[in-house]
Design a protein around this motif. Structure first.
Motif, PDB file in Angstrom:
ATOM      1  N   PRO A 244       0.814  -1.222   0.000  1.00  0.00           N
ATOM      2  CA  PRO A 244       0.000   0.000   0.000  1.00  0.00           C
ATOM      3  C   PRO A 244       0.845   1.268   0.000  1.00  0.00           C
ATOM      4  O   PRO A 244       0.478   2.260  -0.643  1.00  0.00           O
ATOM      5  CB  PRO A 244      -0.821  -0.132   1.293  1.00  0.00           C
ATOM      6  N   GLN A 245       1.977   1.263   0.693  1.00  0.00           N
ATOM      7  CA  GLN A 245       2.810   2.463   0.764  1.00  0.00           C
ATOM      8  C   GLN A 245       3.434   2.788  -0.587  1.00  0.00           C
ATOM      9  O   GLN A 245       3.421   3.953  -1.033  1.00  0.00           O
ATOM     10  CB  GLN A 245       3.896   2.267   1.828  1.00  0.00           C
ATOM     11  N   ILE A 246       3.981   1.779  -1.256  1.00  0.00           N
ATOM     12  CA  ILE A 246       4.611   2.013  -2.558  1.00  0.00           C
ATOM     13  C   ILE A 246       3.555   2.365  -3.604  1.00  0.00           C
ATOM     14  O   ILE A 246       3.759   3.250  -4.445  1.00  0.00           O
ATOM     15  CB  ILE A 246       5.421   0.779  -3.000  1.00  0.00           C
ATOM     16  N   ARG A 247       2.411   1.707  -3.538  1.00  0.00           N
ATOM     17  CA  ARG A 247       1.351   2.026  -4.498  1.00  0.00           C
ATOM     18  C   ARG A 247       0.853   3.459  -4.302  1.00  0.00           C
ATOM     19  O   ARG A 247       0.578   4.163  -5.282  1.00  0.00           O
ATOM     20  CB  ARG A 247       0.204   1.030  -4.351  1.00  0.00           C
ATOM     21  N   ALA A 248       0.747   3.898  -3.062  1.00  0.00           N
ATOM     22  CA  ALA A 248       0.318   5.277  -2.797  1.00  0.00           C
ATOM     23  C   ALA A 248       1.339   6.271  -3.332  1.00  0.00           C
ATOM     24  O   ALA A 248       0.982   7.298  -3.928  1.00  0.00           O
ATOM     25  CB  ALA A 248       0.106   5.484  -1.308  1.00  0.00           C
ATOM     26  N   LEU A 249       2.630   5.974  -3.131  1.00  0.00           N
ATOM     27  CA  LEU A 249       3.689   6.856  -3.640  1.00  0.00           C
ATOM     28  C   LEU A 249       3.649   6.931  -5.159  1.00  0.00           C
ATOM     29  O   LEU A 249       3.699   8.029  -5.745  1.00  0.00           O
ATOM     30  CB  LEU A 249       5.043   6.334  -3.163  1.00  0.00           C
ATOM     31  N   ARG A 250       3.552   5.803  -5.808  1.00  0.00           N
ATOM     32  CA  ARG A 250       3.564   5.797  -7.269  1.00  0.00           C
ATOM     33  C   ARG A 250       2.316   6.466  -7.828  1.00  0.00           C
ATOM     34  O   ARG A 250       2.390   7.187  -8.839  1.00  0.00           O
ATOM     35  CB  ARG A 250       3.700   4.364  -7.782  1.00  0.00           C
ATOM     36  N   ALA A 251       1.172   6.243  -7.198  1.00  0.00           N
ATOM     37  CA  ALA A 251      -0.062   6.890  -7.659  1.00  0.00           C
ATOM     38  C   ALA A 251       0.049   8.405  -7.544  1.00  0.00           C
ATOM     39  O   ALA A 251      -0.385   9.141  -8.442  1.00  0.00           O
ATOM     40  CB  ALA A 251      -1.246   6.384  -6.851  1.00  0.00           C
ATOM     41  N   LYS A 252       0.648   8.880  -6.461  1.00  0.00           N
ATOM     42  CA  LYS A 252       0.801  10.332  -6.290  1.00  0.00           C
ATOM     43  C   LYS A 252       1.778  10.893  -7.322  1.00  0.00           C
ATOM     44  O   LYS A 252       1.564  11.992  -7.862  1.00  0.00           O
ATOM     45  CB  LYS A 252       1.276  10.647  -4.878  1.00  0.00           C
ATOM     46  N   GLY A 253       2.839  10.157  -7.602  1.00  0.00           N
ATOM     47  CA  GLY A 253       3.765  10.594  -8.641  1.00  0.00           C
ATOM     48  C   GLY A 253       3.106  10.671 -10.003  1.00  0.00           C
ATOM     49  O   GLY A 253       3.334  11.620 -10.771  1.00  0.00           O
ATOM     50  N   HIS A 254       2.261   9.681 -10.332  1.00  0.00           N
ATOM     51  CA  HIS A 254       1.539   9.702 -11.604  1.00  0.00           C
ATOM     52  C   HIS A 254       0.545  10.859 -11.658  1.00  0.00           C
ATOM     53  O   HIS A 254       0.428  11.555 -12.678  1.00  0.00           O
ATOM     54  CB  HIS A 254       0.798   8.377 -11.802  1.00  0.00           C
ATOM     55  N   GLU A 255      -0.161  11.073 -10.553  1.00  0.00           N
ATOM     56  CA  GLU A 255      -1.145  12.156 -10.502  1.00  0.00           C
ATOM     57  C   GLU A 255      -0.471  13.513 -10.717  1.00  0.00           C
ATOM     58  O   GLU A 255      -0.939  14.352 -11.491  1.00  0.00           O
ATOM     59  CB  GLU A 255      -1.872  12.140  -9.163  1.00  0.00           C
ATOM     60  N   LEU A 256       0.640  13.736 -10.026  1.00  0.00           N
ATOM     61  CA  LEU A 256       1.346  15.012 -10.168  1.00  0.00           C
ATOM     62  C   LEU A 256       1.902  15.172 -11.582  1.00  0.00           C
ATOM     63  O   LEU A 256       1.850  16.269 -12.152  1.00  0.00           O
ATOM     64  CB  LEU A 256       2.476  15.102  -9.140  1.00  0.00           C
ATOM     65  N   SER A 257       2.433  14.100 -12.150  1.00  0.00           N
ATOM     66  CA  SER A 257       2.955  14.186 -13.516  1.00  0.00           C
ATOM     67  C   SER A 257       1.850  14.574 -14.494  1.00  0.00           C
ATOM     68  O   SER A 257       2.055  15.391 -15.402  1.00  0.00           O
ATOM     69  CB  SER A 257       3.578  12.846 -13.919  1.00  0.00           C
ATOM     70  N   ARG A 258       0.669  13.998 -14.310  1.00  0.00           N
ATOM     71  CA  ARG A 258      -0.464  14.353 -15.176  1.00  0.00           C
ATOM     72  C   ARG A 258      -0.829  15.822 -15.012  1.00  0.00           C
ATOM     73  O   ARG A 258      -1.043  16.541 -15.998  1.00  0.00           O
ATOM     74  CB  ARG A 258      -1.670  13.475 -14.855  1.00  0.00           C
ATOM     75  N   LEU A 259      -0.886  16.292 -13.761  1.00  0.00           N
ATOM     76  CA  LEU A 259      -1.263  17.683 -13.503  1.00  0.00           C
ATOM     77  C   LEU A 259      -0.207  18.669 -14.002  1.00  0.00           C
ATOM     78  O   LEU A 259      -0.525  19.822 -14.306  1.00  0.00           O
ATOM     79  CB  LEU A 259      -1.504  17.890 -12.009  1.00  0.00           C
ATOM     80  N   LEU A 260       1.038  18.218 -14.097  1.00  0.00           N
ATOM     81  CA  LEU A 260       2.092  19.079 -14.626  1.00  0.00           C
ATOM     82  C   LEU A 260       2.180  19.010 -16.149  1.00  0.00           C
ATOM     83  O   LEU A 260       3.047  19.641 -16.749  1.00  0.00           O
ATOM     84  CB  LEU A 260       3.446  18.705 -14.014  1.00  0.00           C
ATOM     85  N   GLY A 261       1.284  18.226 -16.763  1.00  0.00           N
ATOM     86  CA  GLY A 261       1.226  18.184 -18.225  1.00  0.00           C
ATOM     87  C   GLY A 261       2.209  17.238 -18.868  1.00  0.00           C
ATOM     88  O   GLY A 261       2.530  17.381 -20.055  1.00  0.00           O
ATOM     89  N   ALA A 262       2.705  16.241 -18.111  1.00  0.00           N
ATOM     90  CA  ALA A 262       3.671  15.293 -18.666  1.00  0.00           C
ATOM     91  C   ALA A 262       3.027  14.445 -19.756  1.00  0.00           C
ATOM     92  O   ALA A 262       1.814  14.231 -19.756  1.00  0.00           O
ATOM     93  CB  ALA A 262       4.219  14.402 -17.554  1.00  0.00           C
TER      94      ALA A 262
END
Length: 269
Positions: A244-262
């Motif tokens: 759960p911890q690694i999945r939460a970290l990776r999901a947040k990284g993906h979410e931020l990348s999307r919001l930054l227009g990656a």
């Protein structure tokens, strides 16, 4: 989420919203995922609604210019949405967006979280260090590339011309530098480990018995803008990819990348 009267959506104890707006947002994200123009059936599947319902939304989005139809049920994001996005890009404080997300990640996981940038080496810009009542001494400012998880993220994705001089400098400071060829081999091993795992995992030299896990946050140019890191005593951190911890970290990284227009390949499932 359950619909109420007149399309009102309820998400539990928080404020009620309009379900149709939230569904429309999922449709736009489904198109953003690409690659290229997206078929109606894929839009519907990604948004979790029936193709007929997706078609109704898309008809309105095409009329407003938020979506562009390319015929035969294929869709791209449109010029009206691009105009809104450019205005938002001027108004949104990207670091504040990342900092807020890091705080949310710390609350969700109960672990320390750091946001790291690259400036001739990794530099911690934000650090929330409390871990379930424990406090450790991880401060903002420059940190090592070799002995931090975010450092390994940058080492994995930056060009050799940027990463190798920093790695050589740190090896010299440790008294273990032999030659650039050996340093290059060390860099390639770090890169291979990060790419194979999908995240960087490092035992912190500055904090014995503590582990750090970091993922990249990508910007609109497809470059690593931040390293998003969780830190914890080894006994509290499950480093398996599906934890759960690694999945939460990776999901947040993906979410931020999307919001930054990656580019979508950096964050889409």
């Amino acid at each position: 989420m359950t619909p109420g009267k007149a399309g009102v959506a309820s998400a539990g104890p928080g404020p009620r919203g309009i379900q149709s707006i939230e569904t429309g947002y999922r449709i736009l994200v489904a198109i953003q995922m690409g690659p290229g123009a997206v078929a109606l059936k894929d839009v519907a599947s990604r948004a979790g609604i029936a193709p007929s319902a997706a078609h109704n939304y898309l008809t309105s989005f095409v009329r407003t210019g938020m979506v562009k139809s390319e015929g035969r049920g294929m869709y791209r994001l449109g010029p009206s949405l691009a105009a809104l996005g450019m205005t938002a890009a001027r108004d949104v404080d990207h670091f504040e967006l990342v900092r807020t997300a890091a705080s949310q990640l710390s609350e969700e996981t109960g672990l320390g979280v750091a946001v790291v940038i690259w400036s001739n080496g990794p530099v911690i810009l934000f650090n929330q260090s409390a871990v379930r009542g424990r406090v450790f001494d991880l401060r903002n400012g420059p940190v090592e590339m070799l002995h931090t998880a975010a450092g390994h993220v940058f080492a994995a994705y930056l060009p050799d011309a940027m990463a190798l001089p920093v790695l050589a400098r740190e090896l010299k400071a440790d008294g273990v530098f032999r030659n650039l060829r050996e340093a290059q081999g060390r860099l390639e091993k770090i890169r291979a480990d990060v790419l194979a795992r999908g995240y960087a995992l490092v035992e912190l030299r500055a904090l014995p018995t503590y582990l750090a896990v970091s993922v990249p946050v990508w910007n609109t140019h497809g470059e690593v803008a931040y390293g998003l890191t969780i830190t914890s005593p080894a006994s509290l951190l499950d480093t398996r990819a599906r934890s759960p911890q690694i999945r939460a970290l990776r999901a947040k990284g993906h979410e931020l990348s999307r919001l930054l227009g990656a580019p979508a390949e950096r964050w889409a499932p």
